[in-house]
Design an enzyme around this catalytic site. Structure first.
Site, PDB file in Angstrom:
ATOM      1  N   TYR A  72      51.491  12.038  30.810  1.00 38.12           N
ATOM      2  CA  TYR A  72      52.227  10.784  31.055  1.00 38.12           C
ATOM      3  C   TYR A  72      53.366  11.053  32.049  1.00 38.12           C
ATOM      4  O   TYR A  72      53.558  10.274  33.001  1.00 38.12           O
ATOM      5  CB  TYR A  72      52.773  10.249  29.726  1.00 38.12           C
ATOM      6  CG  TYR A  72      53.514   8.925  29.846  1.00 38.12           C
ATOM      7  CD1 TYR A  72      52.824   7.730  30.008  1.00 38.12           C
ATOM      8  CD2 TYR A  72      54.910   8.875  29.783  1.00 38.12           C
ATOM      9  CE1 TYR A  72      53.494   6.516  30.110  1.00 38.12           C
ATOM     10  CE2 TYR A  72      55.589   7.659  29.880  1.00 38.12           C
ATOM     11  CZ  TYR A  72      54.873   6.491  30.039  1.00 38.12           C
ATOM     12  OH  TYR A  72      55.546   5.280  30.149  1.00 38.12           O
TER      13      TYR A  72
ATOM     14  N   ASP B 150      40.701  -4.433  35.263  1.00 41.09           N
ATOM     15  CA  ASP B 150      40.933  -3.018  34.975  1.00 41.09           C
ATOM     16  C   ASP B 150      41.524  -2.446  36.260  1.00 41.09           C
ATOM     17  O   ASP B 150      40.849  -2.404  37.295  1.00 41.09           O
ATOM     18  CB  ASP B 150      39.611  -2.329  34.613  1.00 41.09           C
ATOM     19  CG  ASP B 150      39.794  -0.839  34.351  1.00 41.09           C
ATOM     20  OD1 ASP B 150      40.856  -0.281  34.706  1.00 41.09           O
ATOM     21  OD2 ASP B 150      38.861  -0.227  33.794  1.00 41.09           O
TER      22      ASP B 150
END
Ligand code: NAD
Length: 265
Positions: free
Chosen positions: A160, A67
């Site tokens: 984003y 991760d």
């Protein structure tokens, strides 16, 4: 002899899409590649499917569950790669996520989810790769995945865009800081690439009422592409292997647009 023969590389977000294609293209030109992803089972399968490719070109292949937001996991991924390949030469910080929301509906949760993976994940990846390269004293290359959303704000994906503008800032800041160690930092900015991420984005935009049928949002985006079509991952990898090779040694702090001419900057 390939452009990256003998180079030890890590690619994050490599269980599918652009990351998988980057890793496979590196193997095709003789590199050793660690395919890393939060989806450990899927990325292990990708690595085993690439054993033959690696052998054919004289390289090695490895997979790692990581991760990218968890520093200790990133450190472990790097040390696993160094144990297997002897060093780290090239680090692609490619893992990324998107979850469209209308600007006025964006929640803190949506912001934090996207910023953590796309921006913090890139910063941690850059820091830990650079520490390893500095310890080796070999220099190296760090390559970040930016986007057309690094150059323009789009209304349905504001966090984003913020995260991908951050990737440009980190690329420039890292290039300045790491130059004294002969580490270059570059990035590349795809436009619309036919991957699972775009399928998810297309679905979300339809659920939000921004398009009326599957594929419509992608088609609308495609009308602004000078090359007249969306990209496949293979359209990206000629450039990514170049950025990993000594051919790009005099480039640092730069983002290369690979968007078929969508964004002329
Ligand atoms: P994708 O969704 O197909 O693949 C992304 C991969 O990242 C997945 O395998 C996923 O499991 C992995 N991932 C997600 N969170 C992670 C985490 N916390 N740690 C490690 N891995 C994680 O997406 P893609 O289209 O291949 O995108 C790859 C990169 O390219 C992303 O950074 C994306 O923002 C960027 N990009 C994509 C496009 C496009 O049109 N597809 C355009 C511009 C930029």
């Amino acid at each position: 002899m390939g452009r990256v023969t003998g180079r030890s590389c890590i690619v994050t977000g490599a269980a599918q899409g652009i990351g998988r294609a980057i890793g496979e293209a590196l193997l095709d030109e003789g590199a050793d590649v660690c395919f890393a992803d939060i989806n450990g089972d899927k990325v292990a399968k990708v690595a085993s499917e690439n054993e033959t490719r690696a052998k054919k070109h004289g390289g090695k292949v490895l997979s790692c569950m990581v991760d990218v937001t968890q520093r200790e996991q990133v450190v472990a991924m790097i040390s696993q790669t160094v144990d297997a390949f002897g060093k780290l030469d090239v680090k692609f910080n490619n893992a990324g996520v998107n979850k469209p929301m209308n600007f006025l509906d964006v929640t803190e949760q949506n912001w934090k989810f996207i910023m953590d993976i796309n921006a913090l994940g890139v910063m941690i990846g850059m820091q830990e790769a650079a520490k390893q390269m500095i310890a080796q004293g070999t220099g190296g290359k760090i390559i970040n995945t930016a986007s057309i959303a690094s150059r323009q704000g789009f209304d349905n994906v504001a966090p984003y865009c913020a995260s991908k503008f951050a990737v440009v800032a980190l690329t420039q800041a890292g290039a300045r800081d790491f130059a004294k160690h002969d580490i270059t930092v570059t990035g590349f900015a795809p436009g619309v690439v036919a991957t699972e991420m775009w399928e998810d984005v297309d679905r979300s935009l339809m659920e939000m009422g921004a398009s009326s049928r599957p594929g419509e949002a992608m088609e609308e985006f495609a009308t602004g592409i000078l090359k007249g079509r969306v990209a496949q991952p293979a359209d990206i990898t000629g450039t990514t292997t170049f950025l990993a090779s000594s051919d790009s040694d005099y480039m640092t702090g730069q983002i290369v647009m690979i968007d078929g001419g969508m964004t002329l900057v």
